[in-house]
Design an enzyme around this catalytic site. Structure first.
Site, short mmCIF file in Angstrom:
data_model
loop_
_atom_site.label_atom_id
_atom_site.label_comp_id
_atom_site.label_asym_id
_atom_site.label_seq_id
_atom_site.Cartn_x
_atom_site.Cartn_y
_atom_site.Cartn_z
N GLY C 148 13.68 -20.95 20.62
CA GLY C 148 13.31 -20.40 19.33
C GLY C 148 11.79 -20.30 19.21
O GLY C 148 11.05 -20.94 19.95
N CYS C 149 11.35 -19.46 18.26
CA CYS C 149 9.92 -19.21 18.12
C CYS C 149 9.19 -20.45 17.62
O CYS C 149 8.20 -20.89 18.22
CB CYS C 149 9.69 -18.02 17.19
SG CYS C 149 10.59 -18.08 15.63
N TYR C 150 9.67 -21.04 16.52
CA TYR C 150 9.01 -22.26 16.03
C TYR C 150 9.03 -23.36 17.09
O TYR C 150 7.99 -23.97 17.36
CB TYR C 150 9.69 -22.75 14.75
CG TYR C 150 9.44 -21.94 13.50
CD1 TYR C 150 8.14 -21.77 13.00
CD2 TYR C 150 10.49 -21.37 12.78
CE1 TYR C 150 7.92 -21.06 11.82
CE2 TYR C 150 10.27 -20.65 11.61
CZ TYR C 150 8.99 -20.50 11.12
OH TYR C 150 8.77 -19.81 9.97
#
Lengths: 346, 346, 346, 346
Positions: C148-150
């Protein structure tokens, strides 16, 4: 206190009507409708209005509405408007309609650009709600057709020059740019943040935008003869604001100061039109949130053309603010009531 | 590897040259100058280039520079450019100059709009660096005058129609809109974030922007006779991108598809010009960061005018990308070397 | 040339995969799918890719896809991914899946935060695709779960400190801010331009964002013991970029330079991690369009806390760029192939 | 009508004072000063105020100013403020000072973070102008020190919890984000449009921002014991708005509704504080242009922390609006006079 209702409160013009009415000391917002968000408090749909209005949105039921209010802003799409408005008028209510349904003198034009008209008699009595041009008729009206955003910015700028006969009506080219709120609050990919921000484009190029005939109706009225224009709208990466850049060939000597005086004289007593001096240029951010139209005039001596730049906040003077200005006239209030806020900058 | 230097690296075009050269496999950036930030690593001035270049900015000392590089991009303001360029040429170097100093065939025009010219002989040999028009001359040049951003977007769009004689050259009106990077990286109140964001305005209205004579030089060349235009620039609240909306009266039948074919045929083999089909419209965000020029053509049958919309990234095809395209031609590299990145969207 | 397909090409990560693959010299994009836009050229869905890809979107038919490509990027939502991926693997294809479906070691965690898992055996073999941590396993994998990006921005920043045992794992507070592209390209009112621009808000406050367990899985792995964090995401009015501001209490002396050295040593040979010196701060605009993660470390002596700031482009290093980095490892290409573009600024 | 002057009218807080005073029916703006723009009409410096004020900026000459007005807003930088204010007070005038010069009870703190204080006796009598906390003292004051923008948003959010003793004062972490107007209207490269737009960064990381001691002064006062916080400011790509995300460990059971009630009860009668219900989150765009502070409280049960999110318009409740609220109290006007406009959205 005048009891006022907003029909179609969940769109941006509906929300803006509510915002402006919060600051109007002669009216009370007593009803608001939203087909999609029935029973939802308006302050939940528009959280900036929290603590400012307790109105809960209902279905647009005319029988119920006429019990709740005496003055109506109709902020629903065209077609829907002409279905609703007759029922309000017949009950003795006054209406400002913000759709295109009652803007056209010649219904053949309306029907060419929109669809068959189902309330032609009512259309015939409607007054076109540009107070700077039709103030007296608006005062007497029970139905006012609120102008389109582009036509407002353009008509105010070109009017004095057309009336004075100093430009060639066949030479008019209008390059207009609008903020994204003009596209409404409906879910759509084309107006997502990532599609619009940091970008710019034209749309409906080639004289096909539906504001074209409305602009031409207004300009023809002012020129006293048929006017056809080139009109190209663009989408700006900002929320509020229209800037129209207008080009026309001069039929008189290129005396910038004298031409500017035509505008100054014409709008000297207008509370919401500001004509700029010298080489100042208007900017959308200087009218943001206000009912002002700022106009500048420049002459290009090299080509003997005049260039007008005209800015408004598209959802104030271009929609909800002008609607309230019209209500003020229709109800005998001070014309500026509820509209005295200075623009918000930065 | 060709040793390349950027004179005036701290401005946005300088930074963009460095960014693009990072991805060019035939050159090495060996020197960069900045009067204001001497001894500062370029990657400190432009932190996006961290780990991509070790170059440290120096003063613009020609004697030193000619030891450090063989090809020069001169990205300093006009006037400063014509002081520096002769010394580079005399040392046998090749130069792409991004200022206005060498763009004009007729120095009287330059001197009317800018200032006295101090290197007229060099100006006489400079080639105007629009590869789509002057490709062969650019290949032979040792000094190329890189075009202005507005003139690039406008000339590419209008050229084929002017050459085909299908529009009235006296009727051309150009309404252009540019991102704020065009105003440069100098500290100024007018280009602060809060002054520009969420706003829009015209500037230098009335035919007084200095790109006007450059546009007219290009269009006159293509039309084979003098062309005078109305040109109005506007400031967009975005970093990169120019969209020019161009209006002209047709002298032939309004056959949209035939006119569009003129563009398609003209640019069929051009790597960086994309002519759009049907009613598609270009948008600045679809060329962001790339060397593309996207062009659409529409006919307004109601007024018998053609409307061209043309977009570029003002600091790529409008400046640094086109400069590298010119270098590629001058040095016999593949014309697209270092310029093959797809645009960045969203 | 490796034949590559994008399943789910119409979303922003799909479009970004296509953009980056255009510049990758070892692969060819041979297929793309879009349930909603079948038979539409990808370059019509994403006009910035005009002239760059001729691929036409098809329905996501596995039988057909396995004929068309050898490597697959699966960019569809979770749940849909675990329906599609098994069929690709069984045909001998390699896959990078960008959904959450294969990211969790403990499927009970997945099932608690998402839904029942329908392909547990395949989940067991998937490798978590953070190359800076799992590079060797990725090289061997046929299925990589793209992070995921975060979690990417947070894990890279905190990893070295957790591994060195210099912070209290119970004290970690993560205040993260993401650009709007993270919300996807689906039509929705909440992500309209007018709702997002010129505004800022937190969302999913209180530890309820689904990236929380993924972050904790990563940090627990690195710390060697269970880690629970406070994680609050916010929505930024910009398209691309995540900045995570991370707070943790030090368990050692507050020696900023020594702590920063932990990061520098750890990432010395990493091509896509840049550790900043001194008091420099990363900014999302300095990594825009690139695969970089920029990290700064500061000690607040007054509170004995360390503050990490970490930025990535959420759809490059936070999604599509990292997916290509993983493909490069899985296929024996240079790890940076297709990812060498410098960031785009301004 | 009270005669009011703005000292330092050319900055954003000066311009905002003028905007808000235009709508205040008990005061008249009779003077404004600007060292850099003497003899320039304020409406030329701030064109949105065209037709709204005829005031021309003068030099800041105290002798002249005390003839022109009875109430003063001092919107000049710290240091300059303490040079000017004594002369106004000695002439019997009332003053709201927007600088930091009179905000600190303990001048050693001021002198540690700013510079030597040259008017300690006057500092001793100044009242800290947060009406929600010091209303009665403000009513009696002749000099009010208007709070900083960050401290306002933070103190209002944390105050009720600290007073109730439900959080650990040693655990407070404040991650705050401000719009760019907070950086002022001075020309600078760092706040150019192209540097800020489409980007995000932290600044003054590590507890070094000068609002830190002001925040700690306020929180210590409310907690009844010394409080030290971690405070990290960030720069948002928008003009107006601050959102502070605040984390603290609970010392009581994690009962969200009971904690929220502490806020609701505390602010029940406050005209400008809106406590949000349920899982609603505040957003800067919902307070734009208004004097509201919107606050939400959420409990993260997994970590037993409370998360507060608090938004204000940094140049209204964070500066000029609060200054007018203070003037209203000092002059016996309705506390909300001139501040009743609903927020502007979108």
């Amino acid at each position: 206190m005048l009891r006022v209702a907003i029909i179609g409160a969940s769109g941006y013009t509906g929300g803006e009507l509510a915002r402006l009415l919060c600051n109007h000391d002669r009216v009370e917002l007593t009803a608001a409708t939203s087909r999609a968000q029935q029973n939802v408090p308006l302050a939940d749909i528009y959280p900036h209005l929290r603590n400012r209005t307790a109105v809960v949105c209902s279905a647009p039921d005319v029988a119920q509405l006429i019990e709740q209010a005496d003055f109506f802003f109709c902020a629903v799409p065209h077609k829907t408007a002409m279905d609703l408005v007759p029922g309000l008028l017949v009950s003795g209510k006054k209406v400002v309609d913000l759709s295109a349904d009652f803007r056209f003198r010649d219904l053949r034009v309306y029907e060419h650009w929109y669809q068959p008209h189902t309330a032609p008699q009512i259309a015939a009595e409607a007054v076109y709600g540009l107070p700077e041009i039709h103030r007296e008729a608006i005062r007497q009206a029970r139905l006012v057709a609120n102008p389109g955003c582009y036509p407002t910015s353009i008509t105010l700028a070109l009017g004095p020059l057309l009336q004075a006969g100093v430009i060639d009506p066949g030479s008019i080219i209008i390059d207009a740019k609008s903020g994204t709120s003009g596209a409404g609050r409906g879910a759509s990919v084309a107006t997502l943040f990532c599609e619009v921000t940091d970008g710019f484009r034209a749309y409906k190029v080639g004289g096909i935008h539906r504001h074209t005939p409305e602009i031409e109706q207004n300009l023809s009225h002012l020129a006293g003869r048929p006017v056809t224009v080139s009109f190209t709208p663009h989408l700006l990466p900002l929320s509020r604001g229209i800037l129209s850049t207008i080009y026309a060939s001069l039929t008189v000597a290129a005396d910038e100061e004298r031409l500017r005086d035509l505008l100054r004289q014409r709008y000297r007593d207008e509370p919401f039109v500001r004509v700029l001096d010298d080489d100042r240029q208007p900017a959308t951010q200087y009218v943001r949130g206000s009912n002002y139209c700022d106009i500048a005039l420049t002459v290009d001596r090299r080509t003997n053309r005049v260039i007008l730049t005209s800015v408004i906040d598209n959802i104030v003077k271009g929609a909800s603010g002008q609607a309230i200005q019209n209500m003020n006239l229709m109800c005998g209030f001070d014309e500026t009531a509820g509209l005295t806020q200075a623009p918000l900058f930065p």
